[in-house]
Enzyme design. Structure first.
Site, PDB file in Angstrom:
ATOM      1  N   ASP A   1      36.478  -1.400  -4.521  1.00 13.45           N
ATOM      2  CA  ASP A   1      36.878  -1.657  -6.268  1.00 13.45           C
ATOM      3  C   ASP A   1      37.002  -3.005  -7.079  1.00 13.45           C
ATOM      4  O   ASP A   1      37.360  -2.792  -7.910  1.00 13.45           O
ATOM      5  CB  ASP A   1      38.448  -0.954  -5.887  1.00 13.45           C
ATOM      6  CG  ASP A   1      39.121  -1.315  -7.124  1.00 13.45           C
ATOM      7  OD1 ASP A   1      38.672  -0.638  -7.919  1.00 13.45           O
ATOM      8  OD2 ASP A   1      40.078  -1.758  -7.508  1.00 13.45           O
TER       9      ASP A   1
ATOM     10  N   GLY B   1      42.882  -0.617  -8.088  1.00 15.57           N
ATOM     11  CA  GLY B   1      43.607  -0.501  -7.450  1.00 15.57           C
ATOM     12  C   GLY B   1      45.198  -0.501  -8.411  1.00 15.57           C
ATOM     13  O   GLY B   1      45.946   0.737  -7.664  1.00 15.57           O
ATOM     14  N   SER B   2      45.676  -0.619  -9.101  1.00 13.09           N
ATOM     15  CA  SER B   2      46.968  -0.935  -9.269  1.00 13.09           C
ATOM     16  C   SER B   2      47.096   0.159 -10.051  1.00 13.09           C
ATOM     17  O   SER B   2      48.129   0.108 -11.055  1.00 13.09           O
ATOM     18  CB  SER B   2      48.139  -2.250  -9.013  1.00 13.09           C
ATOM     19  OG  SER B   2      46.835  -2.578 -10.586  1.00 13.09           O
TER      20      SER B   2
ATOM     21  N   HIS C   1      37.482  -2.321 -10.416  1.00 12.80           N
ATOM     22  CA  HIS C   1      38.541  -3.133 -10.245  1.00 12.80           C
ATOM     23  C   HIS C   1      40.175  -2.582 -11.023  1.00 12.80           C
ATOM     24  O   HIS C   1      40.601  -2.816 -11.722  1.00 12.80           O
ATOM     25  CB  HIS C   1      38.611  -4.526 -10.240  1.00 12.80           C
ATOM     26  CG  HIS C   1      39.960  -5.509 -10.051  1.00 12.80           C
ATOM     27  ND1 HIS C   1      39.630  -6.362  -9.876  1.00 12.80           N
ATOM     28  CD2 HIS C   1      41.253  -4.850  -9.382  1.00 12.80           C
ATOM     29  CE1 HIS C   1      41.067  -6.747  -8.627  1.00 12.80           C
ATOM     30  NE2 HIS C   1      41.191  -5.929  -8.599  1.00 12.80           N
TER      31      HIS C   1
ATOM     32  N   SER D   1      40.450  -5.049  -2.034  1.00 19.69           N
ATOM     33  CA  SER D   1      41.043  -6.489  -1.472  1.00 19.69           C
ATOM     34  C   SER D   1      40.547  -7.392  -3.287  1.00 19.69           C
ATOM     35  O   SER D   1      41.237  -7.357  -4.144  1.00 19.69           O
ATOM     36  CB  SER D   1      41.362  -7.225  -0.322  1.00 19.69           C
ATOM     37  OG  SER D   1      39.729  -7.403   0.171  1.00 19.69           O
ATOM     38  N   ARG D   2      39.739  -8.606  -2.171  1.00 19.77           N
ATOM     39  CA  ARG D   2      38.770  -8.693  -3.833  1.00 19.77           C
ATOM     40  C   ARG D   2      37.432  -9.032  -3.284  1.00 19.77           C
ATOM     41  O   ARG D   2      36.682  -9.046  -2.026  1.00 19.77           O
ATOM     42  CB  ARG D   2      39.253 -10.299  -3.311  1.00 19.77           C
ATOM     43  CG  ARG D   2      40.420 -10.982  -4.282  1.00 19.77           C
ATOM     44  CD  ARG D   2      40.660 -10.917  -6.043  1.00 19.77           C
ATOM     45  NE  ARG D   2      42.048 -10.758  -6.385  1.00 19.77           N
ATOM     46  CZ  ARG D   2      42.900 -10.391  -6.552  1.00 19.77           C
ATOM     47  NH1 ARG D   2      43.096  -8.828  -6.222  1.00 19.77           N
ATOM     48  NH2 ARG D   2      43.843 -10.341  -7.713  1.00 19.77           N
TER      49      ARG D   2
ATOM     50  N   GLU E   1      33.023 -10.251 -11.707  1.00 20.11           N
ATOM     51  CA  GLU E   1      33.552  -8.859 -12.233  1.00 20.11           C
ATOM     52  C   GLU E   1      33.310  -8.879 -13.685  1.00 20.11           C
ATOM     53  O   GLU E   1      33.456  -9.907 -14.666  1.00 20.11           O
ATOM     54  CB  GLU E   1      34.798  -8.155 -11.727  1.00 20.11           C
ATOM     55  CG  GLU E   1      35.198  -7.463 -10.284  1.00 20.11           C
ATOM     56  CD  GLU E   1      36.586  -7.650  -9.827  1.00 20.11           C
ATOM     57  OE1 GLU E   1      37.064  -7.802 -11.121  1.00 20.11           O
ATOM     58  OE2 GLU E   1      36.448  -7.224  -8.720  1.00 20.11           O
TER      59      GLU E   1
ATOM     60  N   ARG F   1      51.774  -5.429   2.703  1.00 22.21           N
ATOM     61  CA  ARG F   1      51.912  -4.338   2.488  1.00 22.21           C
ATOM     62  C   ARG F   1      51.035  -3.549   2.178  1.00 22.21           C
ATOM     63  O   ARG F   1      50.976  -2.370   2.431  1.00 22.21           O
ATOM     64  CB  ARG F   1      53.051  -4.900   0.752  1.00 22.21           C
ATOM     65  CG  ARG F   1      54.015  -5.840   1.051  1.00 22.21           C
ATOM     66  CD  ARG F   1      54.210  -6.052  -0.395  1.00 22.21           C
ATOM     67  NE  ARG F   1      54.901  -7.346  -0.247  1.00 22.21           N
ATOM     68  CZ  ARG F   1      54.837  -9.344  -0.402  1.00 22.21           C
ATOM     69  NH1 ARG F   1      53.551  -8.851  -0.685  1.00 22.21           N
ATOM     70  NH2 ARG F   1      55.559  -9.787  -0.735  1.00 22.21           N
ATOM     71  N   ILE F   2      49.808  -3.551   1.820  1.00 20.30           N
ATOM     72  CA  ILE F   2      49.092  -2.302   1.033  1.00 20.30           C
ATOM     73  C   ILE F   2      48.455  -2.566   2.685  1.00 20.30           C
ATOM     74  O   ILE F   2      48.794  -0.753   2.703  1.00 20.30           O
ATOM     75  CB  ILE F   2      48.215  -3.179   0.416  1.00 20.30           C
ATOM     76  CG1 ILE F   2      48.353  -3.658  -1.168  1.00 20.30           C
ATOM     77  CG2 ILE F   2      47.456  -2.345  -0.267  1.00 20.30           C
ATOM     78  CD1 ILE F   2      48.079  -4.854  -2.311  1.00 20.30           C
TER      79      ILE F   2
END
Ligand code: GLV
Length: 321
Positions: free
Chosen positions: A262, A288-289, A286, A237-238, A267, A157-158
């Site tokens: 990101d 992203g959202s 981090h 992503s990760r 982390e 989706r992303i």
């Protein structure tokens, strides 16, 4: 007795109240520090439901210690931090938050791409350090975004949402994915490429694939060597999809032009992280959202998932093993 739910990070009262209507709730009250593993294990042992996030590592050992747990709901789309096989073996359901964060995360991915391409952090640093003198013809010249080629690794989706943004910027968009996405090819106008070809020909490489055994260090020294030396790498992503040491070397040696990241292998990173010593990286913590609307919607979805799991209802967004 009401079912018991543990929330692993401080949530707004309205979210807690959603769950409290039906459950007894306790919460790790810190906003910025994750719950320590011992406390998480203790809570998993006694809880009926867990409301967690990307910074909680939920191991097989913790899951095997659970006495009543029916649902683990994570406030994230990625769930690589949860041992889903161990949960499935115990009949514990897992829910996540896909969809709701797609456009927000694609915005951030594109923001990183643009910031790295046009050297925005360096521009701001130059002003802060009084290094902006008279207008200079080649001062802080970067890479064009329009009419360049965007290569997307991971056409979920992303990835698709990033592709649409690329098309809006008159980019040629190619992608690599485990399986061909014929519908996206038609609808968005993107072209499939083998990974090597994508790496060798793209001006921007965006990684939006989930972290799995197959994507562990997908971007390694060899992969960065295949990229154009003028290309920019973006990862939302990760962190562990990338061999960070190899990325550092590629950036330092000019094998690629820049990077926008990101996510990181460990982390949070600190200000002494080697990547921060390089001028050609744009690094974010981090986020992203992290728009207000999206994070609220993710929290509401997660609270709903907890309730659905506890009531024994079908989950809106189950993670299937
Ligand atoms: C954030 O990284 C997420 O997976 O939602």
């Amino acid at each position: 007795m009401k079912p018991y739910v543990f929330i692993t990070r401080r949530m707004p009262a309205a979210i807690v109240e959603m769950i409290e209507r039906e459950c007894e709730v306790s919460m790790w009250e810190e906003e910025e520090t994750p719950v320590p593993d011992e406390i998480l294990a203790r809570e998993i042992k006694r809880a009926d439901g867990i409301f967690c996030n990307v910074s909680d590592t939920i191991t097989k050992e913790m899951i095997d210690g659970a006495e009543r747990l029916t649902i683990i709901a994570t406030m994230a789309v990625g769930y690589n931090n949860i041992d889903i096989e161990a949960a499935a073996a115990r009949g514990i359901q897992i829910a996540h938050t896909p969809g709701v964060l797609t456009e927000t995360t694609a915005d951030l991915t594109f923001a990183l791409l643009m910031a790295a391409a046009r050297r925005l952090p360096e521009g701001m640093e130059a002003i802060k350090n009084d290094e902006w003198g008279a207008w200079a013809p080649f001062f802080l010249t970067g890479q064009d975004i329009h009419h360049s080629r965007l290569g997307i690794i991971g056409m979920g989706r992303i990835g698709e949402a990033v592709a649409r943004r690329g098309k809006g910027f008159s980019m040629e968009v190619v992608y690599h994915n485990r399986s061909r996405k014929h519908e996206a090819e038609e609808a968005i106008g993107v072209r499939y490429q083998e990974l090597d070809e994508l790496l060798e020909t793209s001006d921007f490489v965006c990684l939006t694939a989930p972290y799995t055994n197959e994507t562990h260090h997908l971007m390694n020294a060899e992969a960065f060597k295949k990229m154009k030396d003028s290309a920019i790498f973006v990862n939302t992503s990760r962190g562990s999809t990338v061999d960070e040491k190899a990325l550092f070397t590629a950036l330092k040696n000019g094998e690629i032009r820049g990077a926008g990241l990101d996510v990181f292998e460990q982390e949070p990173i600190s200000s002494s992280h080697p990547l921060l010593s390089l001028p050609n990286v744009t690094l974010l913590p981090h986020i992203g959202s992290a728009s207000e609307k999206t994070r609220w919607r993710m929290a509401e979805m997660t609270a709903n998932h907890v309730l659905q799991g506890i009531r024994g209802e079908a989950l809106d967004h189950p993670v299937k093993e």
